[in-house]
Design a protein around this motif. Sequence first.
Motif, PDB file in Angstrom:
ATOM      1  N   ILE A 100      45.109  79.702  43.288  1.00 60.99           N
ATOM      2  CA  ILE A 100      45.676  80.502  42.149  1.00 60.99           C
ATOM      3  C   ILE A 100      47.212  80.485  42.125  1.00 60.99           C
ATOM      4  O   ILE A 100      47.671  80.485  40.920  1.00 60.99           O
ATOM      5  N   LEU A 103      48.159  77.071  40.517  1.00 61.51           N
ATOM      6  CA  LEU A 103      47.839  77.358  39.018  1.00 61.51           C
ATOM      7  C   LEU A 103      48.896  77.987  38.199  1.00 61.51           C
ATOM      8  O   LEU A 103      49.481  77.611  37.314  1.00 61.51           O
ATOM      9  N   ASN A 104      49.354  79.295  38.823  1.00 61.80           N
ATOM     10  CA  ASN A 104      50.217  80.063  38.339  1.00 61.80           C
ATOM     11  C   ASN A 104      51.583  79.600  38.328  1.00 61.80           C
ATOM     12  O   ASN A 104      52.286  79.720  37.391  1.00 61.80           O
ATOM     13  N   LYS A 112      47.888  79.799  30.934  1.00 61.62           N
ATOM     14  CA  LYS A 112      47.185  81.089  31.700  1.00 61.62           C
ATOM     15  C   LYS A 112      46.318  81.709  30.868  1.00 61.62           C
ATOM     16  O   LYS A 112      45.300  82.224  31.270  1.00 61.62           O
ATOM     17  N   THR A 119      39.789  80.658  35.364  1.00 65.17           N
ATOM     18  CA  THR A 119      40.655  80.957  36.774  1.00 65.17           C
ATOM     19  C   THR A 119      39.788  82.101  37.692  1.00 65.17           C
ATOM     20  O   THR A 119      39.844  81.763  38.749  1.00 65.17           O
ATOM     21  N   PHE A 166      41.421  73.857  32.055  1.00 67.97           N
ATOM     22  CA  PHE A 166      41.532  74.262  33.087  1.00 67.97           C
ATOM     23  C   PHE A 166      41.499  73.359  33.954  1.00 67.97           C
ATOM     24  O   PHE A 166      42.280  73.412  35.255  1.00 67.97           O
TER      25      PHE A 166
END
Length: 197
Positions: A100, A103-104, A112, A119, A166
């Motif tokens: 996570i 990803l951020n 996002k 997510t 994604f």
Amino acid sequence: MHFMKSIAAAITLCCALGQAAAVEVAGVKLDDSAKVANKDLKLNGAGVRVKAIFKVYVAGLYLPEKKSTVADILSMDGPRRITLVMLRDVSSDDFGQSFITGLNNNADKAEKTKIINQTMKFGEMFQQIPSIKKGDVLTLDWVPGSGTQSTLNGKKIGEVLPDIAFYNAVLKIWLGDNPADSSLKPQLLGSSKGSGA
């Protein structure tokens, strides 16, 4: 005598071909090809994810054809795979949180927002696994027409997540502007530079 030389040559060739079928990184053998959605993929690059001083996992990126730029990889048609082979035990909470965070760190606000539901489902997947053990193999496949499919040691885990945005966000964990490991990124892009062994 000629027949025996032919057999010896054939055995040597088979052994050489067998050795060429795998790449070894930090003692882990990765196949140089994989099949996803009935398509043959090639190992684009591989290396070791190091956090602080610890080797966490070996990562391999499989693509329909070799690519050396992030833009080319993210815009590809066809299936793709990232394979992670664990080099140490990690709690599923820590592992999921690192995904996570990655990803951020590599998605802007619009990205996002677009992938927030997927997510969250991805994070929930890690909550179903008590821990990730040394030797475990996690694969994250992009299957066109279906979505992101995850497996742990060959067993499907979590839901299929349908948006290519994604999957690309997941790839950017390693290939984005703020990769999880700056020495791993060039190795996945097929460069021999970096500290992968």
